[in-house]
Motif scaffolding. Structure first.
Motif, short mmCIF file in Angstrom:
data_model
loop_
_atom_site.label_atom_id
_atom_site.label_comp_id
_atom_site.label_asym_id
_atom_site.label_seq_id
_atom_site.Cartn_x
_atom_site.Cartn_y
_atom_site.Cartn_z
N LEU A 71 44.50 5.48 -62.18
CA LEU A 71 43.18 6.11 -62.18
C LEU A 71 43.25 7.62 -62.36
O LEU A 71 42.39 8.21 -63.02
CB LEU A 71 42.45 5.77 -60.87
N VAL A 72 44.24 8.28 -61.75
CA VAL A 72 44.31 9.74 -61.83
C VAL A 72 45.03 10.22 -63.09
O VAL A 72 44.99 11.41 -63.41
CB VAL A 72 45.00 10.36 -60.59
N ALA A 73 45.69 9.31 -63.80
CA ALA A 73 46.51 9.69 -64.96
C ALA A 73 45.76 10.53 -66.01
O ALA A 73 46.30 11.52 -66.51
CB ALA A 73 47.13 8.46 -65.61
N PRO A 74 44.52 10.18 -66.38
CA PRO A 74 43.84 10.98 -67.42
C PRO A 74 43.63 12.44 -67.03
O PRO A 74 43.72 13.33 -67.88
CB PRO A 74 42.49 10.26 -67.58
N ASP A 75 43.35 12.71 -65.75
CA ASP A 75 43.07 14.07 -65.30
C ASP A 75 44.28 14.77 -64.69
O ASP A 75 44.35 16.00 -64.69
CB ASP A 75 41.92 14.06 -64.28
N ASP A 76 45.20 14.00 -64.15
CA ASP A 76 46.36 14.60 -63.46
C ASP A 76 47.61 13.78 -63.78
O ASP A 76 48.15 13.08 -62.91
CB ASP A 76 46.10 14.64 -61.95
N PRO A 77 48.10 13.86 -65.03
CA PRO A 77 49.24 13.03 -65.42
C PRO A 77 50.50 13.30 -64.62
O PRO A 77 51.28 12.37 -64.36
CB PRO A 77 49.43 13.38 -66.91
N GLU A 78 50.71 14.54 -64.19
CA GLU A 78 51.91 14.85 -63.41
C GLU A 78 51.89 14.11 -62.07
O GLU A 78 52.92 13.58 -61.63
CB GLU A 78 52.02 16.36 -63.19
N ARG A 79 50.74 14.09 -61.42
CA ARG A 79 50.65 13.37 -60.14
C ARG A 79 50.82 11.87 -60.37
O ARG A 79 51.46 11.19 -59.57
CB ARG A 79 49.30 13.65 -59.48
N ALA A 80 50.23 11.37 -61.44
CA ALA A 80 50.36 9.94 -61.73
C ALA A 80 51.82 9.54 -61.90
O ALA A 80 52.28 8.54 -61.35
CB ALA A 80 49.57 9.60 -63.00
N VAL A 81 52.56 10.36 -62.65
CA VAL A 81 53.99 10.08 -62.86
C VAL A 81 54.74 10.15 -61.53
O VAL A 81 55.59 9.30 -61.23
CB VAL A 81 54.59 11.07 -63.88
N SER A 82 54.41 11.14 -60.70
CA SER A 82 55.07 11.29 -59.40
C SER A 82 54.82 10.08 -58.51
O SER A 82 55.73 9.57 -57.84
CB SER A 82 54.59 12.56 -58.71
N LEU A 83 53.58 9.59 -58.48
CA LEU A 83 53.24 8.42 -57.68
C LEU A 83 54.04 7.19 -58.14
O LEU A 83 54.54 6.41 -57.33
CB LEU A 83 51.74 8.13 -57.77
N ARG A 140 59.51 -3.36 -58.43
CA ARG A 140 59.78 -2.01 -58.94
C ARG A 140 59.95 -2.01 -60.45
O ARG A 140 59.58 -1.04 -61.12
CB ARG A 140 61.02 -1.45 -58.25
N SER A 141 60.49 -3.09 -61.01
CA SER A 141 60.63 -3.14 -62.47
C SER A 141 59.27 -3.21 -63.15
O SER A 141 59.07 -2.64 -64.23
CB SER A 141 61.48 -4.35 -62.88
N HIS A 142 58.30 -3.89 -62.52
CA HIS A 142 56.95 -3.96 -63.08
C HIS A 142 56.30 -2.56 -63.07
O HIS A 142 55.62 -2.18 -64.03
CB HIS A 142 56.09 -4.94 -62.29
N VAL A 143 56.51 -1.83 -61.98
CA VAL A 143 55.99 -0.46 -61.92
C VAL A 143 56.71 0.42 -62.93
O VAL A 143 56.10 1.26 -63.60
CB VAL A 143 56.16 0.12 -60.49
N SER A 144 58.01 0.21 -63.07
CA SER A 144 58.80 0.98 -64.03
C SER A 144 58.31 0.76 -65.46
O SER A 144 58.27 1.69 -66.27
CB SER A 144 60.28 0.61 -63.93
N PHE A 145 57.92 -0.48 -65.75
CA PHE A 145 57.34 -0.78 -67.07
C PHE A 145 56.07 0.03 -67.28
O PHE A 145 55.88 0.65 -68.33
CB PHE A 145 57.02 -2.27 -67.18
N LYS A 146 55.19 0.04 -66.27
CA LYS A 146 53.94 0.78 -66.38
C LYS A 146 54.20 2.28 -66.53
O LYS A 146 53.52 2.96 -67.31
CB LYS A 146 53.07 0.52 -65.14
N LEU A 147 55.19 2.78 -65.82
CA LEU A 147 55.53 4.20 -65.91
C LEU A 147 56.10 4.52 -67.29
O LEU A 147 55.75 5.55 -67.88
CB LEU A 147 56.55 4.55 -64.82
N THR A 148 56.95 3.66 -67.81
CA THR A 148 57.50 3.87 -69.16
C THR A 148 56.38 3.92 -70.19
O THR A 148 56.35 4.79 -71.07
CB THR A 148 58.49 2.74 -69.52
N GLU A 149 55.45 2.98 -70.07
CA GLU A 149 54.31 2.93 -70.98
C GLU A 149 53.46 4.18 -70.86
O GLU A 149 53.00 4.74 -71.87
CB GLU A 149 53.48 1.68 -70.68
N MET A 150 53.25 4.65 -69.62
CA MET A 150 52.47 5.85 -69.38
C MET A 150 53.12 7.08 -70.02
O MET A 150 52.45 7.88 -70.68
CB MET A 150 52.31 6.06 -67.87
N LEU A 151 54.42 7.21 -69.87
CA LEU A 151 55.15 8.34 -70.45
C LEU A 151 55.12 8.27 -71.97
O LEU A 151 54.94 9.29 -72.65
CB LEU A 151 56.59 8.34 -69.95
#
Length: 293
Positions: A90-102, A117-128
């Protein structure tokens, strides 16, 4: 949560956002509930608002839930992971750094299983990757692989990871390297895969073939993907439209004029419906191609 009222009863329609504020602002109601019940109520409301794209109110609720979860949930309770992950999205569009940190905090949190954790890692990879940080995405991709290797029973996670890897290769000009991976994915779709997601490897294969100049086979793959997407989600779904557009563009390059017209005419006839659901300038590309024919 009721969003509409029966007009015969002369009731005023109450929006979900207004109803949420009323419930959370009712001190007597909230104080009459246990902390656990308050937590479950907030979580249900946050999920509803998230689904209705009420992001601002949802973010506030998820922020509260983050704090509450530390008090009322066990360290390895999966709801803690979901709350923090959803807040990051939810915060990624306005605060991508915080989203990545979370997201990074969740990936590193060994209280959760390797699969979680692998499922979250997938989402993080996609986000980056979507943010344009390809180097960081490729590093996270390796972390995701390591976590996925710890759960041999999970077939869908690694499959989606390979799909993402193909997208990253294609986007960075490595279509030739992505091609054999795409072929393998198309012939090895795991049981339980969401049907629309299972169409994407065929679309990716067509894209790689097109870039590499193999237009005849690319057209076949785009048509296959379009047919499957239409059967699953209908003719106006963005994935169906993307496949049809790719097919029309390749057919144009192959000078198959009748084929281009066959594809574009039904879309022009339902232009209003298509415009309502299309994204990322898809309709503009369709109209541009249509104007040439």
């Amino acid at each position: 949560i009721i969003q509409a009222a029966d007009p015969r009863l002369n009731q005023r329609v109450i929006s979900t956002t207004e109803l949420t504020i009323r419930i959370l602002g009712d001190k007597e109601l909230m104080e009459g509930l246990s902390h656990q019940r308050q937590f479950r109520l907030k979580l249900a409301l946050a999920r509803t608002l998230q689904g209705l794209a009420k992001d601002n109110v949802a973010v506030s609720l998820f922020e509260e839930l983050m704090k509450d979860s530390q008090l009322f949930l066990d360290a390895n309770d999966e709801r803690r992971l979901h709350i923090q992950r959803d807040l990051a999205v939810l915060v990624a569009p306005d605060d991508p750094e915080r989203a990545v940190s979370l997201m990074q905090d969740l990936v590193a949190n060994t209280a959760f299983s390797a699969t979680q954790r692998s499922h979250v890692s997938f989402k993080l990879t996609e986000m980056l990757f979507n943010s344009g940080d390809l180097n960081a995405a490729e590093k996270q991709l390796e972390t995701m692989r390591q976590l996925q290797a710890q759960d041999p029973a999970d077939s869908i996670g690694p499959f989606r990871g390979r799909m993402l890897e193909c997208r990253m290769m294609y986007s960075s000009g490595r279509a030739e390297k992505a091609l054999p991976i795409c072929r393998a994915l198309c012939s090895n779709i795991p049981d339980g895969m969401f049907p629309l997601v299972a169409v994407e490897p065929t679309l990716q294969l067509g894209e790689c073939l097109e870039v590499l100049g193999q237009l005849e086979e690319a057209a076949d793959r785009f048509e296959e993907a379009a047919t499957r997407a239409k059967a699953i989600a209908g003719s106006s779904h963005p994935l169906t439209l993307e496949c049809l557009l790719k097919l029309a563009e390749v057919s144009s390059r192959l000078e198959r004029h009748d084929e281009v017209i066959r594809i574009l005419e039904p879309l022009a006839a339902t232009l209003t419906e298509v415009t309502a659901v299309s994204t990322n300038g898809l309709i503009a590309r369709l109209l541009l191609l249509h104007s040439r024919w």
